[in-house]
Write an enzyme that holds these catalytic residues in place. Structure first.
Site, mmCIF file in Angstrom:
data_model
loop_
_atom_site.group_PDB
_atom_site.id
_atom_site.type_symbol
_atom_site.label_atom_id
_atom_site.label_comp_id
_atom_site.label_asym_id
_atom_site.label_seq_id
_atom_site.Cartn_x
_atom_site.Cartn_y
_atom_site.Cartn_z
ATOM 1 N N ASP A 164 12.030 -3.105 32.309
ATOM 2 C CA ASP A 164 12.588 -2.710 33.588
ATOM 3 C C ASP A 164 12.555 -3.890 34.575
ATOM 4 O O ASP A 164 13.554 -4.194 35.243
ATOM 5 C CB ASP A 164 11.715 -1.549 34.103
ATOM 6 C CG ASP A 164 12.347 -0.791 35.236
ATOM 7 O OD1 ASP A 164 13.562 -0.968 35.443
ATOM 8 O OD2 ASP A 164 11.636 -0.030 35.894
ATOM 9 N N HIS A 222 0.737 8.882 17.112
ATOM 10 C CA HIS A 222 0.029 9.101 18.386
ATOM 11 C C HIS A 222 -0.525 10.543 18.440
ATOM 12 O O HIS A 222 -1.687 10.758 18.796
ATOM 13 C CB HIS A 222 1.044 8.882 19.517
ATOM 14 C CG HIS A 222 0.491 8.975 20.891
ATOM 15 N ND1 HIS A 222 -0.232 7.962 21.472
ATOM 16 C CD2 HIS A 222 0.552 9.979 21.820
ATOM 17 C CE1 HIS A 222 -0.592 8.316 22.704
ATOM 18 N NE2 HIS A 222 -0.128 9.537 22.928
ATOM 19 N N PHE A 225 0.865 -1.182 0.000
ATOM 20 C CA PHE A 225 0.000 0.000 0.000
ATOM 21 C C PHE A 225 0.902 1.232 0.000
ATOM 22 O O PHE A 225 1.638 1.457 0.974
ATOM 23 C CB PHE A 225 -0.858 -0.051 1.262
ATOM 24 C CG PHE A 225 -1.760 1.120 1.524
ATOM 25 C CD1 PHE A 225 -3.047 1.152 1.007
ATOM 26 C CD2 PHE A 225 -1.348 2.171 2.344
ATOM 27 C CE1 PHE A 225 -3.915 2.203 1.293
ATOM 28 C CE2 PHE A 225 -2.207 3.224 2.640
ATOM 29 C CZ PHE A 225 -3.488 3.239 2.112
ATOM 30 N N LEU A 282 1.112 4.984 0.163
ATOM 31 C CA LEU A 282 0.532 6.319 0.408
ATOM 32 C C LEU A 282 1.637 7.294 0.819
ATOM 33 O O LEU A 282 1.802 8.353 0.204
ATOM 34 C CB LEU A 282 -0.542 6.228 1.508
ATOM 35 C CG LEU A 282 -1.213 7.550 1.889
ATOM 36 C CD1 LEU A 282 -2.007 8.114 0.717
ATOM 37 C CD2 LEU A 282 -2.128 7.365 3.109
ATOM 38 N N THR A 283 2.427 6.908 1.832
ATOM 39 C CA THR A 283 3.462 7.792 2.376
ATOM 40 C C THR A 283 4.546 8.072 1.341
ATOM 41 O O THR A 283 4.932 7.186 0.569
ATOM 42 C CB THR A 283 4.106 7.126 3.614
ATOM 43 O OG1 THR A 283 3.074 6.799 4.531
ATOM 44 C CG2 THR A 283 5.109 8.037 4.279
ATOM 45 N N GLU A 339 0.301 4.519 10.526
ATOM 46 C CA GLU A 339 -1.182 4.539 10.534
ATOM 47 C C GLU A 339 -1.711 5.716 11.348
ATOM 48 O O GLU A 339 -2.697 5.597 12.069
ATOM 49 C CB GLU A 339 -1.726 3.238 11.125
ATOM 50 C CG GLU A 339 -1.219 2.003 10.437
ATOM 51 C CD GLU A 339 -2.035 1.657 9.223
ATOM 52 O OE1 GLU A 339 -3.093 2.276 9.000
ATOM 53 O OE2 GLU A 339 -1.594 0.755 8.475
ATOM 54 N N SER A 346 2.522 12.362 7.728
ATOM 55 C CA SER A 346 1.288 12.712 8.438
ATOM 56 C C SER A 346 0.333 13.505 7.561
ATOM 57 O O SER A 346 -0.869 13.505 7.802
ATOM 58 C CB SER A 346 1.623 13.537 9.689
ATOM 59 O OG SER A 346 2.423 12.788 10.565
ATOM 60 N N PHE A 356 -4.743 20.989 13.129
ATOM 61 C CA PHE A 356 -3.679 20.445 12.279
ATOM 62 C C PHE A 356 -2.772 21.546 11.750
ATOM 63 O O PHE A 356 -3.213 22.652 11.515
ATOM 64 C CB PHE A 356 -4.292 19.682 11.091
ATOM 65 C CG PHE A 356 -4.822 18.329 11.511
ATOM 66 C CD1 PHE A 356 -3.987 17.233 11.541
ATOM 67 C CD2 PHE A 356 -6.137 18.181 11.900
ATOM 68 C CE1 PHE A 356 -4.467 15.987 11.939
ATOM 69 C CE2 PHE A 356 -6.622 16.947 12.300
ATOM 70 C CZ PHE A 356 -5.790 15.853 12.320
HETATM 71 C C1 LIG Z 1 8.118 0.336 9.561
HETATM 72 C C2 LIG Z 1 7.116 1.242 8.894
HETATM 73 C C3 LIG Z 1 6.186 0.710 8.008
HETATM 74 C C4 LIG Z 1 5.290 1.553 7.335
HETATM 75 N N1 LIG Z 1 4.418 1.022 6.403
HETATM 76 C C5 LIG Z 1 3.716 1.870 5.591
HETATM 77 C C6 LIG Z 1 2.961 1.363 4.469
HETATM 78 O O1 LIG Z 1 2.870 0.143 4.265
HETATM 79 N N2 LIG Z 1 2.364 2.244 3.633
HETATM 80 C C7 LIG Z 1 2.427 3.601 3.827
HETATM 81 O O2 LIG Z 1 1.868 4.348 3.021
HETATM 82 N N3 LIG Z 1 3.120 4.126 4.889
HETATM 83 C C8 LIG Z 1 3.773 3.295 5.762
HETATM 84 N N4 LIG Z 1 4.508 3.799 6.812
HETATM 85 C C9 LIG Z 1 4.628 5.253 6.952
HETATM 86 C C10 LIG Z 1 3.930 5.827 8.167
HETATM 87 O O3 LIG Z 1 2.535 5.786 8.003
HETATM 88 C C11 LIG Z 1 4.488 7.242 8.404
HETATM 89 O O4 LIG Z 1 5.800 7.086 8.912
HETATM 90 C C12 LIG Z 1 3.625 8.047 9.342
HETATM 91 O O5 LIG Z 1 2.436 8.433 8.706
HETATM 92 C C13 LIG Z 1 4.359 9.321 9.844
HETATM 93 O O6 LIG Z 1 4.878 10.021 8.773
HETATM 94 P P1 LIG Z 1 6.408 10.524 8.814
HETATM 95 O O7 LIG Z 1 7.265 9.367 9.157
HETATM 96 O O8 LIG Z 1 6.662 11.242 7.534
HETATM 97 O O9 LIG Z 1 6.467 11.536 10.021
HETATM 98 P P2 LIG Z 1 6.030 13.067 9.990
HETATM 99 O O10 LIG Z 1 4.692 13.235 9.385
HETATM 100 O O11 LIG Z 1 7.157 13.875 9.446
HETATM 101 O O12 LIG Z 1 5.885 13.363 11.552
HETATM 102 C C14 LIG Z 1 7.030 13.579 12.387
HETATM 103 C C15 LIG Z 1 6.533 14.058 13.753
HETATM 104 O O13 LIG Z 1 5.822 15.293 13.607
HETATM 105 C C16 LIG Z 1 4.552 15.184 14.217
HETATM 106 N N5 LIG Z 1 3.586 16.003 13.493
HETATM 107 C C17 LIG Z 1 3.351 16.044 12.155
HETATM 108 N N6 LIG Z 1 2.375 16.924 11.875
HETATM 109 C C18 LIG Z 1 1.978 17.439 13.073
HETATM 110 C C19 LIG Z 1 0.978 18.387 13.468
HETATM 111 N N7 LIG Z 1 0.160 18.986 12.570
HETATM 112 N N8 LIG Z 1 0.864 18.667 14.782
HETATM 113 C C20 LIG Z 1 1.640 18.064 15.703
HETATM 114 N N9 LIG Z 1 2.582 17.154 15.393
HETATM 115 C C21 LIG Z 1 2.748 16.850 14.101
HETATM 116 C C22 LIG Z 1 4.204 13.690 14.141
HETATM 117 O O14 LIG Z 1 3.230 13.343 15.120
HETATM 118 C C23 LIG Z 1 5.554 13.067 14.398
HETATM 119 O O15 LIG Z 1 5.793 13.026 15.785
HETATM 120 C C24 LIG Z 1 5.331 2.958 7.566
HETATM 121 C C25 LIG Z 1 6.248 3.483 8.499
HETATM 122 C C26 LIG Z 1 7.126 2.648 9.157
HETATM 123 C C27 LIG Z 1 8.104 3.247 10.131
#
Ligand SMILES: Cc1cc2nc3c(=O)[nH]c(=O)nc-3n(C[C@H](O)[C@H](O)[C@H](O)COP(=O)(O)OP(=O)(O)OC[C@H]3O[C@@H](n4cnc5c(N)ncnc54)[C@H](O)[C@@H]3O)c2cc1C
Length: 393
Positions: free
Chosen positions: A346, A376, A135, A137-138, A373, A144, A393
């Site tokens: 721990d 948090h 899948f 998307l990212t 997904e 995010s 957001f």
């Molecule tokens: C092992 C693994 C498997 C994955 N598998 C898939 C997959 O199969 N398909 C797929 O499409 N994706 C996949 N992902 C991607 C995953 O969904 C993203 O990593 C996730 O959505 C977060 O995006 P990012 O890593 O770019 O972090 P970012 O979006 O850059 O976020 C970084 C930090 O900023 C914070 N942040 C961002 N925006 C805001 C806001 N508006 N307010 C406050 N805080 C904010 C976040 O909470 C986070 O703490 C996978 C990720 C991992 C690590």
């Protein structure tokens, strides 16, 4: 293989809230994991190897597309599905992630947005584990905020041409088909889903190396350079960002149960260990008040998490579940599981960092589960928006 054998966790006779069929699914999955995954998972984790040999046996037990109707799928209820993911993740979050992606993120969109041809081509083969999916998307610059995606699809005669990069894609290099989300240039950049066979010219997948989390799961980057697909590969029912978010809702629901499984594994290990391990006056560490407090926190939070997941599952079965319910369950249960893993680590002292026990693996895995997904914090914003009516957001 862990020195401690799992005994199961049920503090408030939770089992009495389940039907016979639900308990059967839970017990069957538990046995499968105990016999097939537990003996090999630490070696897989060390080697960074996905246990592909389990794909066929998992298919035979109906784990793929388990809650879908027809196409050979198991037609499980949502609570049965949740209990299955709980037991899978009690084994390993990476293996549960594989099943979630195959089911909720690939089979579900084909089932929900696909044409009859697409459903007949892919769903039975995916249910049997003969075809695997991923899948996409990212992207490297959009996690995010997937609405910012740069991947584009352009109509050219009776084909679409796809260009873009996807990042962190589970099962990317082992997939036969990728569900790719792209903005369609000819449709005012509307986000739509496409089925992209991974052997098409211009499609490339490379694994992410150096991960300290989900090591028994394949994680990849995808690159598409002028990948041509027939127009029949567009998922016709998809339209707008709502479509991938519907898929994520399915997967997040399974995660809310899965995290319980990881927490149960950590709690049960810590409890048994604390009764065996002696320190001071030849007493088990379970006799110390501070250790008991940690165990009590864990079992209390697991029990609350079970009730939350169960109610969300019941609402889902009744067609009444809202996305914010699923956000709360995913956010709470994953956070809770991570805290349980840290407390268990721990309690095990030095042994807590060794792979004679599953704790450190769960702890590292759950760091991913907290991020993917919807992180948090993003789920906090979803819930905050729902209860206040104000978007932050
Ligand atoms: C092992 C693994 C498997 C994955 N598998 C898939 C997959 O199969 N398909 C797929 O499409 N994706 C996949 N992902 C991607 C995953 O969904 C993203 O990593 C996730 O959505 C977060 O995006 P990012 O890593 O770019 O972090 P970012 O979006 O850059 O976020 C970084 C930090 O900023 C914070 N942040 C961002 N925006 C805001 C806001 N508006 N307010 C406050 N805080 C904010 C976040 O909470 C986070 O703490 C996978 C990720 C991992 C690590």
């Amino acid at each position: 293989m862990s020195a401690i054998k799992y005994k199961g966790v049920d503090f408030i006779d939770f089992d009495s809230l389940l039907s016979d069929e639900e308990r059967l699914v839970r017990d069957t999955t538990r046995r499968f994991i105990e016999e097939n995954l537990v003996p090999i998972i630490e070696e897989c984790n060390r080697a960074g190897r996905f246990p592909r040999e389990l794909v066929k046996p998992m298919a035979d037990l109906g784990f793929f597309g388990a809650s879908l109707k027809g196409y050979g799928c198991a037609e499980m209820g949502n609570v049965e599905y949740g209990l299955m993911t709980q037991e899978l993740e009690r084994g390993d979050s990476g293996v549960r992630s594989f099943v979630s992606v195959q089911s909720a993120l690939v089979m579900y969109p084909i089932y929900t947005f696909g044409s009859d041809d697409q459903k007949n081509t892919w769903l039975p083969a995916m249910q049997r584990g003969e075809k695997l999916g991923c899948f996409g998307l990212t992207e490297p610059d959009f996690g995010s905020n997937p609405g910012g995606m740069r991947t584009r699809a352009r109509k050219s005669g009776n084909e679409y041409v796809l260009n873009g990069e996807k990042m962190w894609i589970t099962s990317g290099t082992i997939a036969d088909v990728a569900v790719i989300w792209a903005k369609v240039e000819d449709e005012d950049n509307k986000v739509r889903g496409f089925l992209v066979e991974t052997d098409r010219p211009g499609f490339k997948a490379d694994d992410v190396h150096g991960k300290w989390s989900l090591r028994a799961s394949v994680t990849s980057g995808l690159s598409m350079q002028d990948v041509r697909i027939p127009e029949a590969n567009l998922l016709p029912g998809s339209g707008g960002l709502k479509s991938p978010l519907m898929c994520l809702n399915q997967a997040r629901y399974g995660i809310s149960w899965g995290a319980l499984g990881a927490a149960m594994s950590c709690y049960d290990t810590a409890l048994q260990y604390s009764l065996l391990r002696k320190q001071f006056r030849d007493q088990p560490i379970a006799s110390h008040q501070l250790v008991q407090e940690k165990l009590v926190w864990m079992i209390s939070e697991i029990t609350k998490g079970q009730l939350l997941a169960l109610q969300v599952g019941r609402l889902k079965d009744q067609g009444k579940v809202q996305h914010q319910h699923i956000s709360m369950a995913k956010r709470n249960n994953v956070w809770m599981a991570l805290e349980c893993a840290r407390l268990a680590r721990d309690i095990l002292g030095g042994n807590g960092i060794a792979d004679d026990y599953p704790i450190m693996r769960h702890l590292m895995n759950l760091e991913t589960v907290k991020t993917y997904e919807g992180t948090h914090d993003i789920h906090a914003l979803i819930l905050g928006e729902h209860i206040t009516g104000v978007s932050a957001f």
